[in-house]
Design a protein around this motif. Structure first.
Motif, PDB file in Angstrom:
ATOM      1  N   ALA A  92       0.751  -0.911   0.021  1.00 57.92           N
ATOM      2  CA  ALA A  92       0.108   0.098  -0.034  1.00 57.92           C
ATOM      3  C   ALA A  92       0.998   0.823  -0.025  1.00 57.92           C
ATOM      4  O   ALA A  92       0.408   2.198  -0.517  1.00 57.92           O
ATOM      5  CB  ALA A  92      -1.074  -0.378   1.039  1.00 57.92           C
ATOM      6  N   LEU A  93       1.876   0.852   0.821  1.00 61.65           N
ATOM      7  CA  LEU A  93       2.953   2.775   0.707  1.00 61.65           C
ATOM      8  C   LEU A  93       3.210   2.703  -0.324  1.00 61.65           C
ATOM      9  O   LEU A  93       3.602   3.752  -1.009  1.00 61.65           O
ATOM     10  CB  LEU A  93       3.728   2.155   1.751  1.00 61.65           C
ATOM     11  CG  LEU A  93       4.886   3.462   2.397  1.00 61.65           C
ATOM     12  CD1 LEU A  93       4.439   4.614   2.506  1.00 61.65           C
ATOM     13  CD2 LEU A  93       6.395   2.616   3.268  1.00 61.65           C
ATOM     14  N   ARG A  94       4.374   1.720  -0.863  1.00 63.58           N
ATOM     15  CA  ARG A  94       4.817   1.174  -1.952  1.00 63.58           C
ATOM     16  C   ARG A  94       4.195   2.223  -3.192  1.00 63.58           C
ATOM     17  O   ARG A  94       4.139   3.105  -3.950  1.00 63.58           O
ATOM     18  CB  ARG A  94       5.648   0.460  -2.415  1.00 63.58           C
ATOM     19  CG  ARG A  94       6.371   0.344  -3.794  1.00 63.58           C
ATOM     20  CD  ARG A  94       7.329  -0.611  -4.438  1.00 63.58           C
ATOM     21  NE  ARG A  94       6.243  -2.221  -4.195  1.00 63.58           N
ATOM     22  CZ  ARG A  94       6.246  -3.275  -3.946  1.00 63.58           C
ATOM     23  NH1 ARG A  94       6.968  -2.987  -2.303  1.00 63.58           N
ATOM     24  NH2 ARG A  94       5.872  -4.518  -3.478  1.00 63.58           N
ATOM     25  N   ALA A  95       2.745   1.848  -3.381  1.00 63.63           N
ATOM     26  CA  ALA A  95       1.778   1.858  -4.596  1.00 63.63           C
ATOM     27  C   ALA A  95       1.174   3.377  -4.706  1.00 63.63           C
ATOM     28  O   ALA A  95       1.524   3.876  -5.335  1.00 63.63           O
ATOM     29  CB  ALA A  95       0.028   0.774  -4.214  1.00 63.63           C
ATOM     30  N   ALA A  96       1.041   3.984  -3.483  1.00 65.89           N
ATOM     31  CA  ALA A  96      -0.038   5.030  -2.915  1.00 65.89           C
ATOM     32  C   ALA A  96       1.112   6.513  -3.373  1.00 65.89           C
ATOM     33  O   ALA A  96       0.433   6.929  -4.063  1.00 65.89           O
ATOM     34  CB  ALA A  96      -0.072   5.088  -2.050  1.00 65.89           C
ATOM     35  N   ALA A  97       2.309   6.134  -2.502  1.00 66.55           N
ATOM     36  CA  ALA A  97       3.599   6.907  -2.993  1.00 66.55           C
ATOM     37  C   ALA A  97       4.058   7.537  -3.758  1.00 66.55           C
ATOM     38  O   ALA A  97       4.195   8.172  -4.628  1.00 66.55           O
ATOM     39  CB  ALA A  97       4.532   5.836  -1.646  1.00 66.55           C
ATOM     40  N   GLY A  98       3.903   5.973  -5.116  1.00 69.99           N
ATOM     41  CA  GLY A  98       4.645   6.076  -5.857  1.00 69.99           C
ATOM     42  C   GLY A  98       3.289   6.294  -7.011  1.00 69.99           C
ATOM     43  O   GLY A  98       4.026   7.662  -8.022  1.00 69.99           O
ATOM     44  N   ALA A  99       2.504   6.427  -7.280  1.00 72.71           N
ATOM     45  CA  ALA A  99       1.421   6.959  -7.828  1.00 72.71           C
ATOM     46  C   ALA A  99       0.937   8.373  -7.412  1.00 72.71           C
ATOM     47  O   ALA A  99       1.628   9.551  -8.674  1.00 72.71           O
ATOM     48  CB  ALA A  99      -0.236   6.236  -7.764  1.00 72.71           C
ATOM     49  N   ALA A 100       1.548   8.689  -6.210  1.00 69.93           N
ATOM     50  CA  ALA A 100       1.314  10.609  -6.191  1.00 69.93           C
ATOM     51  C   ALA A 100       2.353  11.173  -6.387  1.00 69.93           C
ATOM     52  O   ALA A 100       2.076  12.263  -6.810  1.00 69.93           O
ATOM     53  CB  ALA A 100       1.377  10.679  -4.633  1.00 69.93           C
ATOM     54  N   ARG A 101       3.897  10.297  -7.032  1.00 67.49           N
ATOM     55  CA  ARG A 101       4.557  10.786  -7.419  1.00 67.49           C
ATOM     56  C   ARG A 101       5.087  11.560  -8.429  1.00 67.49           C
ATOM     57  O   ARG A 101       5.483  12.317  -9.725  1.00 67.49           O
ATOM     58  CB  ARG A 101       5.874  10.465  -7.328  1.00 67.49           C
ATOM     59  CG  ARG A 101       6.528  10.171  -5.725  1.00 67.49           C
ATOM     60  CD  ARG A 101       7.613   9.536  -5.799  1.00 67.49           C
ATOM     61  NE  ARG A 101       8.319   7.962  -5.970  1.00 67.49           N
ATOM     62  CZ  ARG A 101       7.933   7.066  -5.332  1.00 67.49           C
ATOM     63  NH1 ARG A 101       8.195   7.333  -3.883  1.00 67.49           N
ATOM     64  NH2 ARG A 101       7.736   5.622  -5.652  1.00 67.49           N
ATOM     65  N   ARG A 102       4.127  10.878  -9.278  1.00 70.38           N
ATOM     66  CA  ARG A 102       3.330  10.463 -11.202  1.00 70.38           C
ATOM     67  C   ARG A 102       2.692  12.025 -10.862  1.00 70.38           C
ATOM     68  O   ARG A 102       1.773  12.177 -10.706  1.00 70.38           O
ATOM     69  CB  ARG A 102       3.697   9.742 -11.330  1.00 70.38           C
ATOM     70  CG  ARG A 102       4.601   8.503 -11.190  1.00 70.38           C
ATOM     71  CD  ARG A 102       3.478   7.153 -12.095  1.00 70.38           C
ATOM     72  NE  ARG A 102       4.692   6.177 -11.902  1.00 70.38           N
ATOM     73  CZ  ARG A 102       4.349   5.171 -10.921  1.00 70.38           C
ATOM     74  NH1 ARG A 102       3.016   5.831 -10.024  1.00 70.38           N
ATOM     75  NH2 ARG A 102       4.795   3.598 -11.485  1.00 70.38           N
ATOM     76  N   ARG A 103       3.038  13.214 -11.778  1.00 68.64           N
ATOM     77  CA  ARG A 103       2.254  13.875 -11.788  1.00 68.64           C
ATOM     78  C   ARG A 103       1.480  14.224 -13.177  1.00 68.64           C
ATOM     79  O   ARG A 103       0.258  14.677 -13.275  1.00 68.64           O
ATOM     80  CB  ARG A 103       3.133  15.138 -13.089  1.00 68.64           C
ATOM     81  CG  ARG A 103       3.998  16.111 -11.506  1.00 68.64           C
ATOM     82  CD  ARG A 103       4.537  17.558 -12.265  1.00 68.64           C
ATOM     83  NE  ARG A 103       5.636  17.830 -11.308  1.00 68.64           N
ATOM     84  CZ  ARG A 103       4.918  18.819  -9.952  1.00 68.64           C
ATOM     85  NH1 ARG A 103       3.582  18.949 -10.483  1.00 68.64           N
ATOM     86  NH2 ARG A 103       5.544  19.156  -9.546  1.00 68.64           N
TER      87      ARG A 103
END
Length: 354
Positions: A92-103
């Motif tokens: 969950a951390l990897r997925a949510a943080a990764g999605a948030a980093r992409r503009r």
């Protein structure tokens, strides 16, 4: 279901204009010079009221481009509130943080959470929602669907599909960062969820709307027996629970729910087209994890931790397999009710002694 409401700071402008309109009768009674000064003051006031930072401090607004998910805060919340789920927590951390980093993400983030009741699926979805929208499940941009409540009748599947598409389109139009949570997926009528495929696919836009910043979370009991068996096999082979990795379960889960008529994803195009980013397993909880839940519940009620009560509550819970009794068969689901009973008894005893 009704179409979504418009949101965001832009809604402040009509309100500001309405305020100026209400002031006009009073302004008409003033002297010409005073009228000019009053109109200037009113315009300044309405401009200030419509400024996003002011307006959004009183009314919930959709997050802007500069607002990103705080990965550190998400990590802290998962560590403090989600017990015994190292795989789910890390994914969950990897997925949510990764999605948030992409503009400009290529598609919406889609998570499918699987495991027995009481293992933390609802809690994880709640934590993720809170990090994206502080109001969490109360947010106007977070939408919860419960299969048995919102889609109860099999013969109305086509109508539900149309309503669901309109609901999602309306709400994502209002806020691109909308979150959609589907609970009881294992009770969802086959084929119904395929209606949202266009919103999860690799399209830049669908009918002029981009869905690539939205988040979709599915919660299901389907696949729980597969997860439990893997956990039990690790235990019986003498391996540590923490050695279990996503790769040990994800492919088993995706195939299992695809071939399970009671999964809500039976022969679903979402799996066929690889549109679900992660199948997230929730492991069965051991004694120590249930004790963590009991202590956390005590603290959340403002009570000090009473280890005697912890032991009394855990003694009333049932565990499996029958011989080893390793895992709680209800997770932490009955902790609140059992704690109520025991805590009432503690309070009665304390009053009797005083």
């Amino acid at each position: 279901m009704a179409a979504g409401r418009a949101g965001g700071a832009g809604a402040a402008m009509p309100r500001a204009a309405a305020l100026l309109w209400l002031l006009l009768p009073a302004l008409a009674a003033l002297e010409p010079l005073s009228v000019g000064l009053a109109i200037g003051a009113a315009s300044a006031l309405t401009g200030f009221l419509s400024y996003p930072s002011f307006y959004c401090s009183y009314v919930e607004c959709c997050p802007g481009e500069g607002q990103r998910l705080n990965a550190s805060a998400l990590r802290a919340q998962l560590a403090a509130r989600l017990f015994g789920q190292h795989v789910a927590r890390d994914v969950a951390l990897r997925a949510a943080a990764g999605a948030a980093r992409r503009r400009s993400p290529r598609k919406a983030l889609v998570l499918s959470l699987h495991g027995w009741g009481g293992t933390g699926k609802n809690l994880l979805s709640q934590i993720v929602a809170e990090q994206l929208h502080p109001a969490g499940l109360r947010s106007r941009f977070v939408h919860l669907f419960v299969a048995t409540l919102h889609f109860p009748h099999r013969h109305l599947v086509r109508l539900y599909q149309e309503q669901l598409q309109k609901w999602i389109q309306g709400n994502v139009s209002a806020c691109p960062h909308s979150v959609f949570i589907f609970d009881e997926m294992d009770k969802l009528h086959p084929g119904l969820i395929d209606a949202i495929k266009p919103f999860l696919d690799y399209y830049e836009q669908v009918n002029g709307v981009s869905y690539n910043k939205a988040v979709f979370i599915f919660l299901s009991n389907a696949g729980a027996n597969l997860i439990n068996q893997v956990a039990l096999d690790f235990w019986r082979s003498g391996r540590q629970r923490e050695e279990i990795q996503l790769k040990d379960l994800e492919s088993v889960l995706s195939v299992g729910v695809f071939n399970n008529k009671n999964s809500g994803l039976w022969h679903s195009s979402l799996i066929e087209k690889n549109l679900i980013d992660y199948f997230v397993p929730f492991l069965p909880l051991e004694h120590k994890h249930v004790k963590m839940c009991i202590r956390a519940e005590m603290l959340s009620r403002g009570h000090p931790v009473d280890e005697k009560v912890v032991e009394e509550v855990i003694e009333e819970m049932t565990f499996f397999p029958k011989e080893e009794k390793i895992y709680s068969d209800k997770g932490c689901k009955t902790v609140q009710a059992k704690l109520n009973f025991h805590w009432d008894a503690v309070m009665r005893d304390a009053k009797a002694e005083s």
